[in-house]
Motif scaffolding. Sequence first.
Motif: not given
Lengths: 218, 261
Positions: B183, B191, B212, B214
């Motif tokens: 993303t 996202t 990631t 996130e």
Amino acid sequence: MFWTVTQSLLNGLLTTFEIFILTLAFALPLGLILAFGTMSKFKPLSALIQILVWVIRGTPLMLQLIVIFYGPGMWLGHNIWSGDEAGRIMATVVAFSINYACYFSVIFRGGIEGVPAGQSEAGLVLGMTKTQIFFKITLLQMIKRIVPPMSNEIITLVKDTSLARIIAAYELTFAGYSFMKSAGLTWPLFYTGVFYLLFVGILTLLFNYVEKKLDYFR
Amino acid sequence: MAILEVKNIEKHFGSTQVLRDVSFTMEEGSALAIIGSSGSGKTTLLRCLNFLETPNGGTISVKGETLFDAAMQTKTGDKELREKRLHFGMVFQSFNLFPQYTALENVTLAERLLAAEQPDYKVNKKEILARIDEHGKELLAQMGLSERMDHYPHQLSGGQQQRVAIARALALKPDILCFDEPTSALDPELTGEVLKVIRGLADQKTTMIIVTHEMAFARDVADNIIFMDGGVIVEQGPAHEVIDDPKEERTKQFLSRYTQG
């Protein structure tokens, strides 16, 4: 008179067209091979081709044509090109193919290197072979990128065919010029120009069509 | 038995050491998140698993089969390498969809090429291609893209493109699906749709490795988390433990930047 001139020019155009088509037929694949050669990881090969490209791009095409047509006769004692029109056209095609292949190779290399590395990586992780990646993924994206620079080179080739006059190949410009020499006429020169304009005009339409055809993706 | 076993992976580019003694295992059906700042070696690790980079040391085994062993310095043939690659799927940060193909063609291309090499291809060509198309449509439907199958990549939003890329990676049924910052190239409002799809895959017990940034997503979706810094694994363990109760000072420092905001 107009009819005589037209016939002569059409004759010349035929030779011009022959040189043009044959040069493309040889120079396009040869250029692609040279492009892969320059990108080769085997340094001596890459260096050798870069020197070739330097020499060919760095000297006049007319000089190359003279060397290729007269050279063998001077060195070997007998001419390898037959003395007739066909021999002159063949020598022209050889000189032009080598010259244009070098210019094309640079355009091809730019086109291939312009395709992001992520494209072939995506192909690799999907289990594709290098050949599949080239033909199924890279090639079309490369063609799209090189259409504008290639159209420039190919249009230049149309007009460069007039250099064949230097070894007395009876091409379009030679045909138009001969009326000035023999009959003092200048209008056939402009008429000759019209032939070139039409030739290039058709090519331009063709390139526009290809560009439009490839417009569906970015 | 672990589905993936990575042992003592080393990788350097010239004199720069990018990965140092990286070892971890994964169970089938689990999701592993790899976190860490830029340049910590996360992406290089994924690229090693997908054979886009060759490690300088260590071994990689899938389902007990050793796919890579740096000690066996024999040159692997292209064909062999292809088969090994197919154990892994890869979703790139920049999608890397093929621009000249529609969404559906992107998903089915590799499968079509593989099918064309099978001995029974010529005889059953029609049925085989129909089955591959059907499979591709199912995958795109699963990604919520039934209406977009005939669109070209440039006609799709970033989130839609990434979902096509996920479908493409799933098409060859890899044992382990890898996501490289899936993303990071997306606008914040896009996202969510991609994370939702990945979450769905985790619910279906797809074996996944997700690199990631996130953190909340990593904690919720991953079973285990690896924190990397400077090319080494600093800390690894169950997702909630690593995020909520990190043991190592460097992990705490790294995570504090995310929780402060």
